[in-house]
Design a protein around this motif. Structure first.
Motif, PDB file in Angstrom:
ATOM      1  N   ASP A  97     124.962  40.639  47.269  1.00  0.00           N
ATOM      2  CA  ASP A  97     125.385  39.244  47.185  1.00  0.00           C
ATOM      3  C   ASP A  97     126.801  39.222  46.629  1.00  0.00           C
ATOM      4  O   ASP A  97     127.452  40.260  46.580  1.00  0.00           O
ATOM      5  CB  ASP A  97     124.406  38.383  46.367  1.00  0.00           C
ATOM      6  CG  ASP A  97     124.239  38.832  44.925  1.00  0.00           C
ATOM      7  OD1 ASP A  97     125.083  39.604  44.414  1.00  0.00           O
ATOM      8  OD2 ASP A  97     123.273  38.389  44.291  1.00  0.00           O
ATOM      9  N   ARG A 106     122.697  34.142  46.703  1.00  0.00           N
ATOM     10  CA  ARG A 106     122.613  34.152  48.156  1.00  0.00           C
ATOM     11  C   ARG A 106     121.561  33.143  48.596  1.00  0.00           C
ATOM     12  O   ARG A 106     120.537  32.984  47.954  1.00  0.00           O
ATOM     13  CB  ARG A 106     122.222  35.563  48.599  1.00  0.00           C
ATOM     14  CG  ARG A 106     122.594  35.896  49.977  1.00  0.00           C
ATOM     15  CD  ARG A 106     122.265  37.344  50.239  1.00  0.00           C
ATOM     16  NE  ARG A 106     123.155  37.822  51.264  1.00  0.00           N
ATOM     17  CZ  ARG A 106     123.201  39.047  51.692  1.00  0.00           C
ATOM     18  NH1 ARG A 106     122.414  39.938  51.155  1.00  0.00           N
ATOM     19  NH2 ARG A 106     124.024  39.402  52.628  1.00  0.00           N
ATOM     20  N   ASP A 159     126.460  32.113  49.718  1.00  0.00           N
ATOM     21  CA  ASP A 159     126.694  32.749  51.022  1.00  0.00           C
ATOM     22  C   ASP A 159     128.189  32.898  51.293  1.00  0.00           C
ATOM     23  O   ASP A 159     128.630  33.903  51.865  1.00  0.00           O
ATOM     24  CB  ASP A 159     126.022  31.961  52.143  1.00  0.00           C
ATOM     25  CG  ASP A 159     124.498  32.075  52.097  1.00  0.00           C
ATOM     26  OD1 ASP A 159     123.987  32.988  51.431  1.00  0.00           O
ATOM     27  OD2 ASP A 159     123.836  31.230  52.737  1.00  0.00           O
ATOM     28  N   THR A 195     129.360  35.827  49.265  1.00  0.00           N
ATOM     29  CA  THR A 195     128.888  37.069  49.885  1.00  0.00           C
ATOM     30  C   THR A 195     129.735  37.427  51.099  1.00  0.00           C
ATOM     31  O   THR A 195     130.104  38.593  51.286  1.00  0.00           O
ATOM     32  CB  THR A 195     127.401  36.939  50.284  1.00  0.00           C
ATOM     33  OG1 THR A 195     126.634  36.618  49.118  1.00  0.00           O
ATOM     34  CG2 THR A 195     126.881  38.230  50.889  1.00  0.00           C
ATOM     35  N   ARG A 196     130.067  36.436  51.913  1.00  0.00           N
ATOM     36  CA  ARG A 196     130.932  36.694  53.079  1.00  0.00           C
ATOM     37  C   ARG A 196     132.312  37.179  52.632  1.00  0.00           C
ATOM     38  O   ARG A 196     132.877  38.101  53.226  1.00  0.00           O
ATOM     39  CB  ARG A 196     131.066  35.438  53.942  1.00  0.00           C
ATOM     40  CG  ARG A 196     129.868  35.161  54.816  1.00  0.00           C
ATOM     41  CD  ARG A 196     130.144  34.081  55.847  1.00  0.00           C
ATOM     42  NE  ARG A 196     130.554  32.808  55.269  1.00  0.00           N
ATOM     43  CZ  ARG A 196     129.727  31.857  54.860  1.00  0.00           C
ATOM     44  NH1 ARG A 196     128.419  32.045  54.961  1.00  0.00           N
ATOM     45  NH2 ARG A 196     130.192  30.729  54.367  1.00  0.00           N
TER      46      ARG A 196
END
Length: 171
Positions: free
Chosen positions: A89, A110, A116, A119-120
């Motif tokens: 994450d 996450r 998210d 994390t990306r």
């Protein structure tokens, strides 16, 4: 009348010993570790470290079939140089085979939009990149806590904080 019977004799030679040699090799393989050391029980006071691949010394990712469970944190200041093999994450990555919780970083979990997004972003920064992580000598669940930097010296945690993806951990 006298009946004559032929007595069959077992052939002497090498084929008789093959099963014995095979059993000996199998027993040896079961009792020996892949690194050639005997499978003696490790002292309970000694920390268990990943064995193989040079994860602690900057070698490539571990490719064997043997892993020793690590139960205690490493010494403060220990250096880990290896390639990022997984991103869990925004604030947890796996370098070589060592899960690392990036110190002083607080990212959303996450599954949330913010988590998210973090994390990306960390995936974009560190995927398949070699990092140098300085471990703090403490653990958070199954992870070592450490500060990781790119080859050019930039701190991964600071990149996420200044980019607005995560917050500085206030603990």
């Amino acid at each position: 009348m006298l009946k004559v019977t032929k007595v069959r004799r077992r052939k002497k030679g090498f084929p008789f010993i093959l099963p014995i040699i095979g059993c000996a090799i199998l027993l040896w393989a079961i009792t020996m570790r892949p690194d050639g050391q005997s499978a003696a029980r490790q002292d309970a006071n000694t920390p268990n470290i990943l064995n193989g691949g040079g994860a602690w010394t900057g070698g490539s990712a571990w490719k064997g079939n043997h892993r020793v469970k690590q139960t205690t944190a490493v010494l403060p200041g220990a250096q880990l140089v290896d390639t990022v093999t997984r991103i869990r994450d925004g604030d947890t990555i796996v370098v070589g085979l060592v899960p690392i919780r990036i110190a002083n970083l607080d990212c959303a979990e996450r599954g949330s939009n913010t988590g998210d997004r973090a994390t990306r972003q960390i995936t974009e920064i560190v995927k398949d990149v070699q990092l140098r992580c300085t471990l703090e000598g403490r653990r958070s669940y199954d992870r070592e806590v450490g500060v990781c930097s790119l080859s050019d010296g930039r701190d991964v945690g600071e990149l996420l904080i200044t980019g607005g993806y995560c917050q500085r951990w206030q603990g």
